[in-house]
Design a protein around this motif. Sequence first.
Motif, short mmCIF file in Angstrom:
data_model
loop_
_atom_site.label_atom_id
_atom_site.label_comp_id
_atom_site.label_asym_id
_atom_site.label_seq_id
_atom_site.Cartn_x
_atom_site.Cartn_y
_atom_site.Cartn_z
N SER A 1 59.89 46.25 31.51
CA SER A 1 60.88 47.20 32.04
C SER A 1 60.27 48.59 32.15
CB SER A 1 62.10 47.22 31.13
OG SER A 1 61.84 47.97 29.98
N ARG A 2 59.35 48.88 31.28
CA ARG A 2 58.74 50.20 31.35
C ARG A 2 57.69 50.28 32.45
NH1 ARG A 2 57.03 52.29 25.69
NH2 ARG A 2 56.91 54.29 26.77
N LEU A 3 57.05 49.18 32.67
CA LEU A 3 56.05 49.20 33.73
C LEU A 3 56.71 49.21 35.10
CD1 LEU A 3 53.27 46.88 32.40
CD2 LEU A 3 53.20 49.34 32.74
N GLY A 4 57.94 48.70 35.13
CA GLY A 4 58.70 48.77 36.37
C GLY A 4 57.96 48.18 37.55
N ASN A 5 57.80 48.97 38.57
CA ASN A 5 57.25 48.45 39.82
C ASN A 5 55.74 48.30 39.78
OD1 ASN A 5 56.58 51.06 39.73
ND2 ASN A 5 57.16 51.55 41.83
N GLN A 6 55.17 48.49 38.66
CA GLN A 6 53.71 48.45 38.65
C GLN A 6 53.16 47.05 38.53
OE1 GLN A 6 52.71 51.16 35.58
NE2 GLN A 6 53.89 52.77 36.55
N ILE A 7 54.04 46.13 38.29
CA ILE A 7 53.54 44.77 38.08
C ILE A 7 52.81 44.29 39.33
CG2 ILE A 7 54.20 42.40 37.63
CD1 ILE A 7 56.55 43.57 36.05
N ASN A 8 53.33 44.66 40.47
CA ASN A 8 52.70 44.14 41.68
C ASN A 8 51.34 44.78 41.96
OD1 ASN A 8 53.48 46.63 42.41
ND2 ASN A 8 55.15 45.96 43.77
N ILE A 9 51.06 45.84 41.25
CA ILE A 9 49.73 46.42 41.42
C ILE A 9 48.70 45.59 40.70
CG2 ILE A 9 48.37 48.50 41.05
CD1 ILE A 9 51.02 49.99 40.96
N LEU A 10 49.18 44.95 39.69
CA LEU A 10 48.28 44.13 38.90
C LEU A 10 47.87 42.93 39.74
CD1 LEU A 10 47.77 44.60 35.78
CD2 LEU A 10 49.18 42.61 35.48
N SER A 11 46.85 43.10 40.47
CA SER A 11 46.50 41.98 41.35
C SER A 11 45.90 40.86 40.50
CB SER A 11 45.51 42.43 42.41
OG SER A 11 44.68 43.41 41.93
N LYS A 12 46.27 39.68 40.85
CA LYS A 12 45.88 38.56 40.02
C LYS A 12 44.92 37.63 40.73
CE LYS A 12 48.98 36.25 37.81
NZ LYS A 12 50.28 35.68 37.47
N HIS A 13 43.95 37.21 39.97
CA HIS A 13 43.05 36.19 40.48
C HIS A 13 43.11 35.02 39.53
CE1 HIS A 13 40.89 39.02 43.17
NE2 HIS A 13 41.38 39.88 42.30
N ASN A 14 43.41 33.88 40.04
CA ASN A 14 43.36 32.70 39.18
C ASN A 14 42.12 31.90 39.50
OD1 ASN A 14 45.52 32.97 37.51
ND2 ASN A 14 46.95 32.17 39.06
N TYR A 15 41.41 31.61 38.45
CA TYR A 15 40.23 30.78 38.62
C TYR A 15 40.62 29.36 38.31
CZ TYR A 15 36.97 34.60 39.09
OH TYR A 15 36.28 35.68 39.54
N MET A 16 40.61 28.54 39.32
CA MET A 16 40.90 27.15 39.07
C MET A 16 39.66 26.52 38.45
SD MET A 16 43.81 27.32 39.91
CE MET A 16 44.33 25.65 39.56
N PRO A 17 39.86 25.46 37.68
CA PRO A 17 38.68 24.75 37.16
C PRO A 17 37.83 24.28 38.32
CG PRO A 17 40.67 23.97 36.10
CD PRO A 17 41.10 24.91 37.16
N TYR A 18 36.55 24.21 38.08
CA TYR A 18 35.66 23.76 39.14
C TYR A 18 35.96 22.30 39.50
CZ TYR A 18 32.66 27.81 38.33
OH TYR A 18 32.17 29.06 38.20
N THR A 19 35.89 22.01 40.76
CA THR A 19 35.96 20.61 41.15
C THR A 19 34.57 20.03 41.02
OG1 THR A 19 35.45 21.16 43.41
CG2 THR A 19 37.77 21.10 42.81
N TYR A 20 34.49 18.72 41.14
CA TYR A 20 33.17 18.14 40.89
C TYR A 20 32.16 18.55 41.97
CZ TYR A 20 32.94 14.32 44.30
OH TYR A 20 32.83 13.61 45.44
N GLN A 21 32.67 18.75 43.21
CA GLN A 21 31.72 19.20 44.24
C GLN A 21 31.13 20.55 43.88
OE1 GLN A 21 34.87 18.22 44.96
NE2 GLN A 21 34.95 17.00 46.85
#
Lengths: 786, 485
Positions: free
Chosen positions: A554-574
């Motif tokens: 609630s304190r961060l308010g609209n800043q959450i969307n600034i927090l750009s997120k990168h998700n690293y998926m586990p490597y595939t076998y290729q």
Amino acid sequence: MVTTTQRVNNRLAKAKSQAQRDILYPPSDSESDEDEPEWVGEPLNKDTLIRRTSSKNTKGGDTPSRKATRGSGLSNIPYYNAFKKGDTTYAIGDIVLLRNEQYSRRFDHPYIAQILSLWETEDGDCEGNFRWFHQDEDIAKLRRHQRSGNFPESLECGEIVYTLDDDKNDISTVIGKGQVMNELQWKGKFGEEGTDLPLEERDMAFFCRGVVLKKTGYRPIEWRGNKQMLDLKDEKESNRVPTPAKSSTAIKSIREATSGIGKQVENASPSHRAKRVKVEEEHESEGSDDDVRDQAYSENDSDQEQETDEEESDESTKPAPKKRQPRKKAAVATPKRRPAKTVAKAPSRSKSLLTKTPTTQRSISATAPKTDFEHARNRLHVKAVPDSLPCREDEFLEIQEHLESAIEDGTGSCIYISGVPGTGKTATVHEVIRSLHAKAEDGEISPFQFVEINGMKVTEPSYAYVLLWMALSEQKVTANHALQLLEKQFSTPGPRRLPCVVLMDELDLLVTSKQTVMYNFFEWPNWLHSRLIVVAVANTMDLPERMLSNKVSSRLGNQINILSKHNYMPYTYQQLVKIVESRLEGIQAFRREAIEFAARKVGAVSGDARRALDICRRAVEIVESNAQKAEDQRRLKAERNPFEDLGPAPDPEQVTIRTVDQAIKEMFASPNVRLIQTASLHQKLFLVALTSRLRRLGLAEVEFSEIAHAHLQMCRLHNIEPPMLSDLSAICASLGSSRCLLVESGKQDLHQRVRLSVSEEDVIMALKVDPLFRRLLDTLPSAPAT
Amino acid sequence: MASEELVSLAKTAISARLAERSLPVALVGLEEQYKKVLGLMRRTIETGESNSCLILGPRGTGKTMLVRQALQELEKQFRISNQDEYDDDDDDDDAMELDDGRKDFMVIHLNGLVQTDDRMALKEIMRQLSREGESELGESNTSFSDSLPSLLTFLKAGTRAQYPIIFILDEFDLFAQHTKQSLLYNLFDVAQSAEWPIAVIGVTCRMDALELLEKRVKSRFSHRHYYTFPPGDYHDYIDICRNALLLTPADLAIQTDDEVMLLRTDSRAAEVFIKEFNERVKILFEDGGFSKVVQRIFDLMKDVRAFYRLCFGPVAELSKDSPYLQASQFYESGLQQRVDNKTELLKGTSLLELSLLIAIKHLVEREVITFNFEMVYDEYKDFMDMAVVRGTSMSSSASSLGMSSGGSVATSDGVSLRLYKKAVALKAFEHLVEAELLRPADSFSKGPKEYRMMRVMLDASQISDVVLKHRDCPTIVARWAARRA
């Protein structure tokens, strides 16, 4: 790429937090009763000022933003030519001293700057754009970060260096007027030796004979007077903190006037141009973006020029008015220049121990590997950082771009990277930092600092403050003090800030009960003066959601969307195949299908690159030792009958699927069956007794005494010498210590509860081989129907 | 005949092996694992390749021995080759001489039972590092939060040229139970990045130790594990046991200078002694009774240490007059090992306590698992009443000593049996509680101690045993004990 909207949001957030700051931390000026600054004269753009409507700029364009510049061209910010504070009038182009918050006294190490423009914000705050002068420490800092900058070894006493760094600042921090002269004037006034008089006693005078250009570094110049210096332009000056917008009419006329100059400047540096083109080629994918940005640059440049021209229409330089004398005489301890000393001092070992975390070096083998196997082993070690990070190119570019633009903008930003262990999160960030460091050294981007804070490597979360402060100031203080200092530094303006990239690894461990540490680290980048760029890494994907729960979110308010997120998926076998292959380039030790086998095995389970590499490395070791054995045998044979022809030497062995399989089995095979098989007679009997009791009772756990009875009964039935009860409890404890069983604490003695820790099938499978136990197992009560 | 010195030398050598102060002569059944562990450490030392591994196996299967053996071997190798190593580098001669006589690597021993948290472990690492000559670290940093980063930067600053550190983590599973596991994380992290070359070797008896690791710690661990299992068949076990007892020439020579001299002058005698001694040991292992003792140990736990314990006595008894091990010595110590601890504990217990235990036994046989003193005393009193009744009838018929008024009865064995007062019996009861033969059924029971619920830690069969072994237990009591409810 940070979009414009994001950027605007960013600004908004910053302004907001700044406002909060001001409430929370009022300027702690105990010594001076600061006069409120007031404007002198009418706003410059009085005619074009329009009344703000709610429709424009959703949340108010109180801070000048690029959007405003690009948009209608109508600005609703009143600009001024001068302001008055106390008895002194400060006008555009004047040299001013700004208070350095790090020192308690007023004229202690002030910052020196030139006023570029002045305006009033929506909230009624008086702000200005200032252009900094570098002092000794700044130059020293720069020299460390940008090797190619030709920075002078040290500055003379009273010498300052002009920059083209502009910064927005609150006018309330202005504490006095200074004057800058050129070398000749200076020496004429104070003699060849110069002076080390305190500031107040030499009329706040400095001399300047050089300028720092953002990309190319130091260059000597002649100080031609305050106004003239405003014309100076960096040939590569790029998207700085955007300057306030001007009326459209002004822009037009000035753009015409200055377009020629801009072109000239561009022509003057073809080499840089070429470099840029090269960079563009490298990042083809973002080529179009770059174009856009280039356009933005030029637009920006002209903005600056028109603005400076306009300012010049003002009155000529006045001699600095008499300054108010500091009340205490103690203020004599005003900045004394200590040339060379601070610069020459190499960071001592103890200090350097803690200051900056170097990025991991590429491994350089001490002795050059001789065989293919050794080479392969080396390359397959997790530590060996590959030349490129295969399968993470996109992420690499994305992060690099993000960081680069943040560094260039001098703004803060947050990136959150998540992914399961061994998916290259930290490696990518390090790689990005390495490439950015290289760029900074080449002068392609402005220099920056890098700090790594690993949640696992700090003993308590608040130690992160200490580390950060240590990196920024090379001082070591306690955590609480560091927090205060950081808050102060980030909330007050200062010229000597390199952008600071903070890598927060294992973020989840920095969570405290109140989440203060994490809150602060995500909050600071949004402060106006922090220039903090936070890269957070953790292996929990939903950490921000969880972390930013209740009150923090609630304190961060609209800043959450600034927090750009990168998700690293586990490597595939290729991808795993690619990773291993990229490391094995030019090495013949591996069969292709062997790599694929290993990759498939790992990919199916965890996708952990470390596992895949470890398996391959182990496989190499196996082959190597096999080859060694074969070689030994050959030699032995040859020694025994030296006349027999042994035929040609066998082909060098290769890692095949079989060896990989062997390695995998070694690493992941469960030892349980083996453990039970090698157990002693009575240990096995005990296990059988336990299983039989478990089955009979249909419970998960049984008391020791019951098992003991069953055990002794079995012994009597099968003519085995029965053990003593104390022997049995020793047996039970030994099985418990190797976690064959789970045993309650020994205090319960006969009544301790025991359960199986290995699966029942394992027990049965392991014991079936033995005829005695097969008989025993046959008499087991049948397993409960469930 | 063997001289006194030779016998005492043999004694010290063998008992050092039995106490695991010195390492066994040969590895039996662990050659493969040994080779792998040694190879791993050697690669770390030779090529600076950091590594990590776990050695897992039940207790007493030679995990620590394996590591010690490997370290000893490496010490031998790298102390000698010290100079060759340094010849390659352009180190000046001074450095070479300084390093002379030192190992080419450092070993840091940690034990999960001693270093119970990361703070202590870190302190210990610092201490051992500073002892090994990395003095700059040891003194300055005192606080935990400072020492961790400084150690890490210290390790980070290293390159392959540094001499490697081998970390031995005994009782590895306990380290995994530290909060955050940050020590393990950091060690493994250093081991898998291009920093100071280190080898992390964890030793544990918990087969599931790997499961204890947090996922990011686990990911950093190289997943090499080597298992040590107890010897598969009896012959291997016998081999290990025999090796511990056999003398080697080195056993009589590795002493101080004086003894080496002695050996030289008297080498013939020593040789003869060794030969004779070993011959006797071989005969010993062919002895039927002795084999039975060993076979029992093998069947129970396959624990080599149990055999070692068995040997201490006979070895200590070696002397000039009986310089060789004899099978008969082992029978006795074999018997000693076969007693049940609790039965042994109650050997000399008083008749009252014994009676109370029998009363308890009867209670338990009636499925009364928890009981209090009052219940036991009632049971005891019932018996005594009966005994008195019977005693009076007996005494009237035999008109022997007559009976005293206090309810005591003289038994046929001549031991007088009497009903003790409650207070006395309570004392005896409490004595049993103190010996932890009885334990409170629940930890928070309030109220007078007579009524506190208890459980017995003895099996019925054990109580019967005690009664049987008790020296002057009246038959009437023994009969009471044997009676089934």
